[in-house]
Design a protein around this motif. Structure first.
Motif, PDB file in Angstrom:
ATOM      1  N   ASP A  76       4.178  -2.228 -15.806  1.00 21.36           N
ATOM      2  CA  ASP A  76       3.956  -2.619 -14.422  1.00 21.36           C
ATOM      3  C   ASP A  76       4.420  -1.508 -13.479  1.00 21.36           C
ATOM      4  O   ASP A  76       5.496  -0.928 -13.660  1.00 21.36           O
ATOM      5  CB  ASP A  76       4.715  -3.914 -14.120  1.00 21.36           C
ATOM      6  CG  ASP A  76       4.269  -4.551 -12.818  1.00 21.36           C
ATOM      7  OD1 ASP A  76       3.139  -4.261 -12.388  1.00 21.36           O
ATOM      8  OD2 ASP A  76       5.045  -5.323 -12.239  1.00 21.36           O
ATOM      9  N   ASN A  77       3.589  -1.212 -12.471  1.00 25.22           N
ATOM     10  CA  ASN A  77       3.908  -0.119 -11.555  1.00 25.22           C
ATOM     11  C   ASN A  77       3.385  -0.454 -10.168  1.00 25.22           C
ATOM     12  O   ASN A  77       2.553  -1.348  -9.988  1.00 25.22           O
ATOM     13  CB  ASN A  77       3.298   1.194 -12.064  1.00 25.22           C
ATOM     14  CG  ASN A  77       1.801   1.085 -12.307  1.00 25.22           C
ATOM     15  OD1 ASN A  77       0.987   1.239 -11.406  1.00 25.22           O
ATOM     16  ND2 ASN A  77       1.425   0.778 -13.565  1.00 25.22           N
ATOM     17  N   ARG A  78       3.871   0.271  -9.163  1.00 28.74           N
ATOM     18  CA  ARG A  78       3.502   0.004  -7.772  1.00 28.74           C
ATOM     19  C   ARG A  78       2.028   0.260  -7.516  1.00 28.74           C
ATOM     20  O   ARG A  78       1.404  -0.401  -6.694  1.00 28.74           O
ATOM     21  CB  ARG A  78       4.352   0.864  -6.834  1.00 28.74           C
ATOM     22  CG  ARG A  78       5.839   0.507  -6.820  1.00 28.74           C
ATOM     23  CD  ARG A  78       6.587   1.389  -5.838  1.00 28.74           C
ATOM     24  NE  ARG A  78       8.010   1.033  -5.788  1.00 28.74           N
ATOM     25  CZ  ARG A  78       8.913   1.670  -5.022  1.00 28.74           C
ATOM     26  NH1 ARG A  78       8.510   2.675  -4.241  1.00 28.74           N
ATOM     27  NH2 ARG A  78      10.173   1.290  -5.041  1.00 28.74           N
ATOM     28  N   GLU A  79       1.477   1.270  -8.185  1.00 26.90           N
ATOM     29  CA  GLU A  79       0.071   1.609  -7.972  1.00 26.90           C
ATOM     30  C   GLU A  79      -0.871   0.638  -8.670  1.00 26.90           C
ATOM     31  O   GLU A  79      -2.088   0.739  -8.517  1.00 26.90           O
ATOM     32  CB  GLU A  79      -0.214   3.034  -8.473  1.00 26.90           C
ATOM     33  CG  GLU A  79       0.477   4.130  -7.666  1.00 26.90           C
ATOM     34  CD  GLU A  79       1.949   4.256  -8.038  1.00 26.90           C
ATOM     35  OE1 GLU A  79       2.332   3.728  -9.125  1.00 26.90           O
ATOM     36  OE2 GLU A  79       2.717   4.864  -7.278  1.00 26.90           O
ATOM     37  N   LYS A  80      -0.305  -0.281  -9.470  1.00 25.26           N
ATOM     38  CA  LYS A  80      -1.097  -1.263 -10.215  1.00 25.26           C
ATOM     39  C   LYS A  80      -2.091  -0.590 -11.165  1.00 25.26           C
ATOM     40  O   LYS A  80      -3.185  -1.105 -11.406  1.00 25.26           O
ATOM     41  CB  LYS A  80      -1.844  -2.220  -9.264  1.00 25.26           C
ATOM     42  CG  LYS A  80      -0.932  -2.976  -8.320  1.00 25.26           C
ATOM     43  CD  LYS A  80       0.078  -3.831  -9.058  1.00 25.26           C
ATOM     44  CE  LYS A  80       0.997  -4.571  -8.116  1.00 25.26           C
ATOM     45  NZ  LYS A  80       2.034  -5.358  -8.852  1.00 25.26           N
ATOM     46  N   LYS A  81      -1.709   0.550 -11.691  1.00 27.33           N
ATOM     47  CA  LYS A  81      -2.560   1.248 -12.648  1.00 27.33           C
ATOM     48  C   LYS A  81      -2.447   0.593 -14.012  1.00 27.33           C
ATOM     49  O   LYS A  81      -1.366   0.163 -14.429  1.00 27.33           O
ATOM     50  CB  LYS A  81      -2.169   2.724 -12.736  1.00 27.33           C
ATOM     51  CG  LYS A  81      -2.441   3.521 -11.468  1.00 27.33           C
ATOM     52  CD  LYS A  81      -1.971   4.960 -11.593  1.00 27.33           C
ATOM     53  CE  LYS A  81      -2.717   5.709 -12.684  1.00 27.33           C
ATOM     54  NZ  LYS A  81      -2.312   7.138 -12.760  1.00 27.33           N
ATOM     55  N   SER A 115      11.750  -8.713 -15.862  1.00 29.78           N
ATOM     56  CA  SER A 115      12.054  -8.644 -14.433  1.00 29.78           C
ATOM     57  C   SER A 115      11.653  -9.908 -13.691  1.00 29.78           C
ATOM     58  O   SER A 115      12.089 -10.134 -12.563  1.00 29.78           O
ATOM     59  CB  SER A 115      11.346  -7.432 -13.803  1.00 29.78           C
ATOM     60  OG  SER A 115       9.935  -7.591 -13.867  1.00 29.78           O
ATOM     61  N   ASP A 158       0.809 -14.801 -11.321  1.00 25.70           N
ATOM     62  CA  ASP A 158      -0.165 -14.166 -10.439  1.00 25.70           C
ATOM     63  C   ASP A 158      -1.429 -15.022 -10.400  1.00 25.70           C
ATOM     64  O   ASP A 158      -1.683 -15.819 -11.308  1.00 25.70           O
ATOM     65  CB  ASP A 158      -0.497 -12.757 -10.935  1.00 25.70           C
ATOM     66  CG  ASP A 158      -1.159 -11.896  -9.862  1.00 25.70           C
ATOM     67  OD1 ASP A 158      -1.277 -12.384  -8.714  1.00 25.70           O
ATOM     68  OD2 ASP A 158      -1.558 -10.761 -10.164  1.00 25.70           O
ATOM     69  N   LYS A 184      -2.525  -6.554 -17.583  1.00 24.21           N
ATOM     70  CA  LYS A 184      -1.596  -7.199 -16.660  1.00 24.21           C
ATOM     71  C   LYS A 184      -0.783  -8.276 -17.374  1.00 24.21           C
ATOM     72  O   LYS A 184       0.433  -8.419 -17.120  1.00 24.21           O
ATOM     73  CB  LYS A 184      -2.376  -7.809 -15.488  1.00 24.21           C
ATOM     74  CG  LYS A 184      -1.495  -8.561 -14.510  1.00 24.21           C
ATOM     75  CD  LYS A 184      -2.257  -8.978 -13.272  1.00 24.21           C
ATOM     76  CE  LYS A 184      -2.506  -7.797 -12.375  1.00 24.21           C
ATOM     77  NZ  LYS A 184      -3.008  -8.219 -11.037  1.00 24.21           N
ATOM     78  N   GLN A 187       1.829  -6.441 -19.233  1.00 25.92           N
ATOM     79  CA  GLN A 187       2.851  -5.892 -18.342  1.00 25.92           C
ATOM     80  C   GLN A 187       3.835  -6.962 -17.881  1.00 25.92           C
ATOM     81  O   GLN A 187       5.038  -6.707 -17.771  1.00 25.92           O
ATOM     82  CB  GLN A 187       2.187  -5.243 -17.127  1.00 25.92           C
ATOM     83  CG  GLN A 187       1.397  -3.989 -17.439  1.00 25.92           C
ATOM     84  CD  GLN A 187       0.598  -3.510 -16.231  1.00 25.92           C
ATOM     85  OE1 GLN A 187       0.327  -4.269 -15.301  1.00 25.92           O
ATOM     86  NE2 GLN A 187       0.205  -2.245 -16.258  1.00 25.92           N
TER      87      GLN A 187
END
Length: 514
Positions: A76-81, A115, A158, A184, A187
């Protein structure tokens, strides 16, 4: 796995890591003889198969290794890559301690999964809606699906809404969206997908096989909630019957035991397959449950017969789920049934006798009715539930008045009213007079509440405030006992039908014990 210049045949990978929370434990290395980079097919295989790494090795004019292309999934990352494609480098410059690198990558995935705070008793799920409907309609429906999921003790990580130009008949969503969804889920540590649409058996099997995730649709989720909330014998029988009728056409998974013998003379040969045996057992169980429901229905008919002989009006509280029906029932009858701010918090029906002081005709002094709390309605109510709960809905046929309770504070209350009317029409109950009652008036301003009541010709109450019930009892008396030429139009039936034929019978109230 060895292939040729045309491709690689990937065998069954079920014996490798099957859990969605981890990488597969396999890397795929292959050649690109034309010097091309990683293709979209390569990246799709990387995601859908959850491979540790996808590598494409090019070949130069002399037949020696040239550039090498590498891609891997991302936590999981901020850019949603979803994945990372590294710049191509010369084969001789590639220097990676793969075991250390892959352990570090999996640790990052695990940290991302941990998390999200989660109670021990809950499951994590992603909600998905794939439809061509208006976005506002889909968002409203998705909010209701989220409430259903939370009511089933599921933690929603989500929500995804997709409005494709063409809906895939096998998986609803496109291959690219399916790839993003799978990564996703990995992640976020999610192994459950809940669709807002009802899936066909083929669609459910295809999506589950491609993603290796547990897949539920809207009907399954509602059935699961009913299974959790049913406490009476009749409720449990009805829910189990609905679940089995839903399951029967979906028993299509092949097993390795296709030649299981049933034994005995005349039973030699291939015999029944495991699938056929499972289906036969389900059909037998359905037959037994239907017989049990007939017995319970007969008992209900005897109870209704006693009520008819007692000549007491029968009132039923109906409405959309979570409108406050049980709260009102508890207030009127001084009962203590479970109440919670959840969809379908209470499932089992309850019946009590209610006496109240009359307002319109003081000389009569006391009115007496039988009042019933019923199961809540919801839009797109599963047909399996409609069939299984038919004996319970038939109870409404004996009602002299349906008290239609509406949560006035809900922004979608108009759609809820229409959904209840549609269900009543399907159950052939739309001929029974109705009293529209708006609940939770304390959550809105007085002027707004009065305007809504005037528009829909209803009355407003708060089931938490006993003093607000005066208007309710006035409207109740006008509906059941007053003449059809009542001077107060606000309390008339919308259709103009008033019970003149029943009026004389209903005023002769005899007390009886349910």
């Amino acid at each position: 796995m060895v292939g040729d210049q045309k491709g690689i045949t990937i065998p069954d990978l079920s014996r490798y890591r099957a859990g969605i929370l981890r990488l597969r434990g396999l890397r795929l290395i292959h050649t690109h003889l034309q010097g091309e980079p990683l293709t979209e097919e390569d990246l799709t295989d990387l995601a859908l198969l959850r491979l540790d790494m996808m590598v494409a090795l090019t070949v130069n004019q002399n037949g020696y290794p040239g550039l090498i292309y590498v891609a891997h999934l991302l936590p999981d990352n901020r850019e949603k890559k979803v994945l990372e494609v590294d710049p191509p480098i010369s084969f001789g410059l590639l220097d990676v301690d793969f075991l250390r690198w892959i352990q570090s990558l999996e640790d990052e995935f695990q940290r991302g999964q941990r998390s999200i705070p989660l109670k021990r008793s809950k499951e994590k799920a992603i909600l998905l809606s794939v439809s061509k409907d208006n976005r506002e309609v889909l968002e409203s429906s998705m909010e209701e699906l989220k409430e259903l999921a939370e009511s089933s003790d599921v933690f929603v990580v989500d929500s995804i809404i997709q409005r494709p130009q063409q809906i895939s008949p096998t998986t609803l969503m496109g291959e690219g969206k399916l790839k993003e969804l799978l990564v996703k889920c990995m992640q976020l540590g999610v192994d459950l997908i809940i669709f807002d649409q009802n899936l066909t058996p083929g669609q459910m099997a295809s999506i589950s096989d491609l993603t290796e995730l547990r897949v539920l649709d809207r009907t399954q989720l509602i059935l699961d909630i009913f299974a959790q909330r049913a406490h009476t014998q009749e409720g449990k029988v009805q829910v189990e019957l609905a679940q089995l009728k839903y399951l029967l056409p979906r028993l299509a998974k092949k097993t390795l035991a296709l030649s299981r013998l049933t034994g005995g003379i005349g039973g030699r040969g291939p015999g029944e397959t495991k699938l056929e045996i499972d289906r036969r057992r389900v059909r037998d169980r359905i037959h037994l449950l239907e017989k049990e429901l007939k017995k319970l229905a007969k008992r209900r008919e005897q109870q209704r017969g006693r009520r008819r002989r007692a000549r007491i009006p029968v009132l039923s509280i109906i409405g959309y789920t979570n409108a406050g029906k049980t709260t009102l029932f508890n207030l009127l009858t001084k009962s203590q049934f479970h109440v919670e701010e959840k969809l379908f918090a209470t499932l089992d029906t309850a019946t009590r006798r209610l006496r109240f002081t009359t307002y319109l005709t003081p000389e009569s002094n006391i009115r007496e009715v039988v009042i019933t709390d019923t199961v809540g309605f919801i839009k797109n109510l599963p047909k399996e539930l409609m069939v299984a709960f038919r004996p319970t809905f038939d109870e409404l046929q004996e009602s002299d008045l349906l008290i239609h309770l509406v949560d006035i504070s809900n922004p979608c209350f108009q759609e809820h009213i229409e959904a209840v009317h549609q269900i009543l029409f399907e159950l052939e109950l739309n001929h029974i007079p109705r009293l529209l009652v708006f609940n939770k008036e304390d959550r809105l301003g007085r002027e707004e509440v009065e305007a809504i009541c005037k528009k829909y010709e209803g009355v407003s109450i708060s089931a938490l405030r006993p003093e607000s019930l005066v208007k309710f009892f006035l409207a109740l008396e006008k509906k059941v006992w007053e003449e059809s030429d009542s001077t107060d139009d606000a309390y008339r039936e919308i259709s103009g039908k008033v019970w003149d034929a029943q009026r004389v019978r209903l005023t002769n109230v005899d007390s009886f014990d349910i």
